[in-house]
Design a protein around this motif. Structure first.
Motif, PDB file in Angstrom:
ATOM      1  N   ALA A   7       0.839  -1.199   0.000  1.00  0.00           N
ATOM      2  CA  ALA A   7       0.000   0.000   0.000  1.00  0.00           C
ATOM      3  C   ALA A   7       0.873   1.248   0.000  1.00  0.00           C
ATOM      4  O   ALA A   7       2.032   1.192   0.408  1.00  0.00           O
ATOM      5  CB  ALA A   7      -0.898   0.000   1.235  1.00  0.00           C
ATOM      6  N   PRO A   8       0.330   2.375  -0.447  1.00  0.00           N
ATOM      7  CA  PRO A   8       1.067   3.641  -0.356  1.00  0.00           C
ATOM      8  C   PRO A   8       1.311   4.030   1.101  1.00  0.00           C
ATOM      9  O   PRO A   8       0.551   3.651   1.990  1.00  0.00           O
ATOM     10  CB  PRO A   8       0.140   4.652  -1.029  1.00  0.00           C
ATOM     11  CG  PRO A   8      -0.816   3.847  -1.829  1.00  0.00           C
ATOM     12  CD  PRO A   8      -0.971   2.540  -1.110  1.00  0.00           C
ATOM     13  N   VAL A   9       2.381   4.807   1.321  1.00  0.00           N
ATOM     14  CA  VAL A   9       2.725   5.211   2.679  1.00  0.00           C
ATOM     15  C   VAL A   9       3.663   6.414   2.634  1.00  0.00           C
ATOM     16  O   VAL A   9       4.375   6.616   1.654  1.00  0.00           O
ATOM     17  CB  VAL A   9       3.387   4.038   3.452  1.00  0.00           C
ATOM     18  CG1 VAL A   9       4.734   3.675   2.850  1.00  0.00           C
ATOM     19  CG2 VAL A   9       3.524   4.328   4.930  1.00  0.00           C
ATOM     20  N   TYR A  10       3.630   7.214   3.698  1.00  0.00           N
ATOM     21  CA  TYR A  10       4.644   8.242   3.915  1.00  0.00           C
ATOM     22  C   TYR A  10       5.648   7.667   4.900  1.00  0.00           C
ATOM     23  O   TYR A  10       5.274   7.190   5.968  1.00  0.00           O
ATOM     24  CB  TYR A  10       4.047   9.515   4.522  1.00  0.00           C
ATOM     25  CG  TYR A  10       3.038  10.210   3.649  1.00  0.00           C
ATOM     26  CD1 TYR A  10       3.434  10.880   2.499  1.00  0.00           C
ATOM     27  CD2 TYR A  10       1.696  10.211   3.989  1.00  0.00           C
ATOM     28  CE1 TYR A  10       2.499  11.527   1.707  1.00  0.00           C
ATOM     29  CE2 TYR A  10       0.755  10.857   3.201  1.00  0.00           C
ATOM     30  CZ  TYR A  10       1.167  11.504   2.061  1.00  0.00           C
ATOM     31  OH  TYR A  10       0.248  12.150   1.280  1.00  0.00           O
ATOM     32  N   LEU A  11       6.924   7.729   4.567  1.00  0.00           N
ATOM     33  CA  LEU A  11       7.981   7.268   5.465  1.00  0.00           C
ATOM     34  C   LEU A  11       8.881   8.450   5.814  1.00  0.00           C
ATOM     35  O   LEU A  11       9.350   9.161   4.924  1.00  0.00           O
ATOM     36  CB  LEU A  11       8.822   6.178   4.800  1.00  0.00           C
ATOM     37  CG  LEU A  11       8.086   4.892   4.426  1.00  0.00           C
ATOM     38  CD1 LEU A  11       8.944   4.024   3.521  1.00  0.00           C
ATOM     39  CD2 LEU A  11       7.697   4.138   5.679  1.00  0.00           C
ATOM     40  N   HIS A  30      24.724  14.829   9.481  1.00  0.00           N
ATOM     41  CA  HIS A  30      24.211  16.049   8.859  1.00  0.00           C
ATOM     42  C   HIS A  30      23.538  15.726   7.523  1.00  0.00           C
ATOM     43  O   HIS A  30      24.084  14.985   6.708  1.00  0.00           O
ATOM     44  CB  HIS A  30      25.375  17.025   8.652  1.00  0.00           C
ATOM     45  CG  HIS A  30      24.972  18.330   8.057  1.00  0.00           C
ATOM     46  ND1 HIS A  30      24.153  19.233   8.704  1.00  0.00           N
ATOM     47  CD2 HIS A  30      25.275  18.891   6.868  1.00  0.00           C
ATOM     48  CE1 HIS A  30      23.972  20.290   7.945  1.00  0.00           C
ATOM     49  NE2 HIS A  30      24.639  20.107   6.821  1.00  0.00           N
ATOM     50  N   LEU A  31      22.352  16.277   7.312  1.00  0.00           N
ATOM     51  CA  LEU A  31      21.541  16.130   6.103  1.00  0.00           C
ATOM     52  C   LEU A  31      21.015  14.718   5.870  1.00  0.00           C
ATOM     53  O   LEU A  31      20.523  14.416   4.783  1.00  0.00           O
ATOM     54  CB  LEU A  31      22.294  16.635   4.859  1.00  0.00           C
ATOM     55  CG  LEU A  31      22.664  18.108   4.854  1.00  0.00           C
ATOM     56  CD1 LEU A  31      23.351  18.490   3.553  1.00  0.00           C
ATOM     57  CD2 LEU A  31      21.441  18.990   5.082  1.00  0.00           C
ATOM     58  N   GLU A  32      21.111  13.853   6.866  1.00  0.00           N
ATOM     59  CA  GLU A  32      20.538  12.516   6.732  1.00  0.00           C
ATOM     60  C   GLU A  32      19.101  12.534   7.242  1.00  0.00           C
ATOM     61  O   GLU A  32      18.811  12.216   8.389  1.00  0.00           O
ATOM     62  CB  GLU A  32      21.374  11.476   7.482  1.00  0.00           C
ATOM     63  CG  GLU A  32      22.679  11.176   6.814  1.00  0.00           C
ATOM     64  CD  GLU A  32      23.414  10.010   7.445  1.00  0.00           C
ATOM     65  OE1 GLU A  32      24.328   9.483   6.789  1.00  0.00           O
ATOM     66  OE2 GLU A  32      23.102   9.630   8.589  1.00  0.00           O
ATOM     67  N   GLY A  33      18.212  12.956   6.366  1.00  0.00           N
ATOM     68  CA  GLY A  33      16.801  12.989   6.678  1.00  0.00           C
ATOM     69  C   GLY A  33      16.004  13.163   5.407  1.00  0.00           C
ATOM     70  O   GLY A  33      16.439  13.841   4.481  1.00  0.00           O
ATOM     71  N   ALA A  34      14.850  12.491   5.341  1.00  0.00           N
ATOM     72  CA  ALA A  34      14.017  12.586   4.147  1.00  0.00           C
ATOM     73  C   ALA A  34      12.605  12.118   4.465  1.00  0.00           C
ATOM     74  O   ALA A  34      12.391  11.324   5.385  1.00  0.00           O
ATOM     75  CB  ALA A  34      14.596  11.738   3.015  1.00  0.00           C
ATOM     76  N   ILE A  35      11.667  12.617   3.674  1.00  0.00           N
ATOM     77  CA  ILE A  35      10.310  12.095   3.640  1.00  0.00           C
ATOM     78  C   ILE A  35      10.200  11.350   2.321  1.00  0.00           C
ATOM     79  O   ILE A  35      10.499  11.902   1.258  1.00  0.00           O
ATOM     80  CB  ILE A  35       9.255  13.226   3.666  1.00  0.00           C
ATOM     81  CG1 ILE A  35       9.406  14.122   4.894  1.00  0.00           C
ATOM     82  CG2 ILE A  35       7.847  12.643   3.529  1.00  0.00           C
ATOM     83  CD1 ILE A  35       9.015  13.492   6.193  1.00  0.00           C
ATOM     84  N   ILE A  36       9.780  10.097   2.389  1.00  0.00           N
ATOM     85  CA  ILE A  36       9.552   9.307   1.177  1.00  0.00           C
ATOM     86  C   ILE A  36       8.046   9.159   1.010  1.00  0.00           C
ATOM     87  O   ILE A  36       7.373   8.630   1.889  1.00  0.00           O
ATOM     88  CB  ILE A  36      10.200   7.912   1.268  1.00  0.00           C
ATOM     89  CG1 ILE A  36      11.694   8.014   1.574  1.00  0.00           C
ATOM     90  CG2 ILE A  36       9.950   7.136  -0.023  1.00  0.00           C
ATOM     91  CD1 ILE A  36      12.348   6.671   1.891  1.00  0.00           C
ATOM     92  N   THR A  37       7.520   9.657  -0.096  1.00  0.00           N
ATOM     93  CA  THR A  37       6.114   9.470  -0.437  1.00  0.00           C
ATOM     94  C   THR A  37       6.064   8.277  -1.373  1.00  0.00           C
ATOM     95  O   THR A  37       6.455   8.369  -2.530  1.00  0.00           O
ATOM     96  CB  THR A  37       5.534  10.729  -1.111  1.00  0.00           C
ATOM     97  OG1 THR A  37       5.729  11.843  -0.235  1.00  0.00           O
ATOM     98  CG2 THR A  37       4.060  10.566  -1.406  1.00  0.00           C
ATOM     99  N   ARG A  38       5.648   7.130  -0.839  1.00  0.00           N
ATOM    100  CA  ARG A  38       5.709   5.867  -1.575  1.00  0.00           C
ATOM    101  C   ARG A  38       4.389   5.472  -2.197  1.00  0.00           C
ATOM    102  O   ARG A  38       3.335   5.568  -1.575  1.00  0.00           O
ATOM    103  CB  ARG A  38       6.122   4.725  -0.625  1.00  0.00           C
ATOM    104  CG  ARG A  38       7.595   4.576  -0.394  1.00  0.00           C
ATOM    105  CD  ARG A  38       8.363   4.183  -1.649  1.00  0.00           C
ATOM    106  NE  ARG A  38       7.806   3.047  -2.345  1.00  0.00           N
ATOM    107  CZ  ARG A  38       8.235   1.792  -2.228  1.00  0.00           C
ATOM    108  NH1 ARG A  38       9.230   1.516  -1.423  1.00  0.00           N
ATOM    109  NH2 ARG A  38       7.665   0.829  -2.911  1.00  0.00           N
ATOM    110  N   GLN A  39       4.458   4.995  -3.406  1.00  0.00           N
ATOM    111  CA  GLN A  39       3.396   4.221  -4.018  1.00  0.00           C
ATOM    112  C   GLN A  39       3.789   2.756  -3.824  1.00  0.00           C
ATOM    113  O   GLN A  39       4.827   2.457  -3.233  1.00  0.00           O
ATOM    114  CB  GLN A  39       3.244   4.591  -5.496  1.00  0.00           C
ATOM    115  CG  GLN A  39       2.861   6.031  -5.739  1.00  0.00           C
ATOM    116  CD  GLN A  39       1.528   6.384  -5.109  1.00  0.00           C
ATOM    117  OE1 GLN A  39       0.630   5.550  -4.992  1.00  0.00           O
ATOM    118  NE2 GLN A  39       1.395   7.627  -4.664  1.00  0.00           N
TER     119      GLN A  39
END
Length: 146
Positions: A31-35, A42-51
């Protein structure tokens, strides 16, 4: 994969941010999800918008990484590239609260304070989990016990 099993496998097998990002962006999901992904450096961060099969690249922002200009990323229950829904504006107050802190002053307590204020805290929120890999901190708050 189920989302829970992919997260568990990633946490057990990937010691580095890059490896975790690769696994979380490339594995097939049910299923789709936000991770929200954070590393210790430093700079190790992200939002993954997954299908199901890959990050949502419909707006070329399926992986929304930190930059030198932004010390946090915030996502609510809608895509960060879409306009804020009129009936659910949690994003703007949350960004305002988070933006009131300098990077050096951000802590799990500060983030929790932002996420616990109205209208950011949604009635449907069941729990909030915060983690800080650089300091090996982890906390979960049960929100709604009904």
């Amino acid at each position: 994969s189920t989302i829970g099993s992919l997260l568990r496998q990633t946490l057990e097998e990937e010691a580095k941010f890059e490896g975790a990002m690769k696994k979380l962006t490339h594995e097939k999901l049910i299923a789709p999800v936000y991770l929200t992904v954070a590393g210790a450096d430093h700079l190790e961060g992200a939002i993954i918008t997954r299908q199901r099969l890959r990050p949502d690249q419909s707006h070329k922002e399926g992986v929304w990484s930190l930059t030198d200009d932004d010390h946090f990323r915030l996502v609510t229950n809608y895509d960060h590239w879409d306009d804020v829904p009129e009936d659910d504006n949690r994003r703007d107050p949350a960004n305002e609260c988070m933006g009131s802190y300098e990077q050096k002053d951000l802590s799990l307590d500060a983030i929790s304070a932002c996420l616990s204020t109205s209208p950011v805290l949604n009635k449907g929120t069941v729990y909030t989990t915060l983690m800080n890999p650089a300091k090996d901190e982890f906390t979960t708050t049960i929100r709604n016990q009904n």
